[in-house]
Structures are given as structure tokens and as C-alpha cells.
Design an enzyme around this catalytic site. Structure first.
Site, PDB file in Angstrom:
ATOM      1  N   CYS A 114       1.290   0.358   5.853  1.00 60.89           N
ATOM      2  CA  CYS A 114       1.358  -0.956   6.491  1.00 60.89           C
ATOM      3  C   CYS A 114       0.848  -0.781   7.911  1.00 60.89           C
ATOM      4  O   CYS A 114       1.348   0.077   8.651  1.00 60.89           O
ATOM      5  CB  CYS A 114       2.781  -1.501   6.492  1.00 60.89           C
ATOM      6  SG  CYS A 114       2.906  -3.157   7.221  1.00 60.89           S
ATOM      7  N   VAL A 115      -0.157  -1.563   8.254  1.00 59.94           N
ATOM      8  CA  VAL A 115      -0.748  -1.431   9.583  1.00 59.94           C
ATOM      9  C   VAL A 115      -0.863  -2.797  10.257  1.00 59.94           C
ATOM     10  O   VAL A 115      -1.044  -3.816   9.600  1.00 59.94           O
ATOM     11  CB  VAL A 115      -2.140  -0.756   9.529  1.00 59.94           C
ATOM     12  CG1 VAL A 115      -2.029   0.679   9.049  1.00 59.94           C
ATOM     13  CG2 VAL A 115      -3.093  -1.528   8.631  1.00 59.94           C
TER      14      VAL A 115
END
Length: 126
Positions: free
Chosen positions: A106-107
Site C-alpha cells: 500500500c503506497v
């Protein structure tokens, strides 16, 4: 190795020069899904949860097009415009799986196409 382009009208059409998905052997790489309603071509209105729910519905449609389910997903990447939305998106994301979760990254990103707040891409093993 032969690659097969995956396409379904049940998920939003690509908004650029790319495919909805590509199958290479028993692995399918699906392009990231925004919260676009395929019937209207517009982003789901409301909060980030609404966009996340639509993105996951789009993923379900893509999975169905290759006779797969969420249990076939081996890796996801979630892109968030605001990392403060992490918990809200997690709530929606977690309901999509039946207790067995894939690997995930998750960025936070500066922005996403069409002003979207979340995008989810998946890799599937058939």
C-alpha cells in the site's frame, strides 16, 4: 510464452493505451482499478469507501471474466492519494476476501487519474 489480453464489459474500459488484464501462462496481471462505475464511466460519488467498494466490484468482474475468485488473488497493490484513508479502505478491502489474504503493498501517491482517491491492482494465479 503466449500472452492473452483479458477484456470484459463488466468492468470499466481502459482510460489509456493499456489492457484491463494480460494472462501469461497461469498468471493474470490486472491493471489497477479505480472506483469507476462501468455503466456510467464516472467515479463513484461520496467518500473514499465508495470508490474502494466500486474498485473491488470492478476487480470481482475481472476475476469472473477468467473464472477466478478472490481466493485466486496472490498479490495486490493499493494506491492512496491520502494515507489517512488507509483504515477506511482496509475496512472495504477486508470484506472482499474470505479470511485468506493475499500479499499486499500500500503506497501513498501524489494523485491518481480522474481525481480518484484509491486504486487497487491485483495479480491472480489460476
Amino acid at each position: 510464452m503466449d500472452c492473452k489480453v483479458i477484456s470484459t464489459a463488466a468492468a470499466p474500459a481502459a482510460i489509456g493505451p493499456y489492457s484491463q488484464g494480460v494472462q501469461a501462462g497461469n498468471i493474470v496481471f490486472f491493471s489497477g482499478q479505480l472506483g469507476i462505475n462501468p455503466a456510467t464511466g464516472k467515479l463513484a460519488e461520496g467518500c473514499v469507501k465508495c470508490q474502494a467498494e466500486q474498485a473491488m466490484k470492478n476487480i470481482a468482474a475481472l476475476l469472473e471474466s477468467v473464472d477466478a475468485t478472490s481466493s485466486n488473488i496472490v498479490k495486490t497493490t493499493v494506491f492512496l492519494v491520502d494515507i489517512a484513508d488507509f483504515a477506511a479502505v482496509n475496512e472495504v478491502y477486508g470484506k472482499f476476501f474470505n479470511g485468506s489474504f493475499p500479499a499486499r503493498s500500500c503506497v501513498a501517491v501524489h494523485q491518481l487519474p480522474l481525481g480518484a482517491r484509491v486504486e487497487v491492482e491485483v495479480t491472480v494465479a489460476l
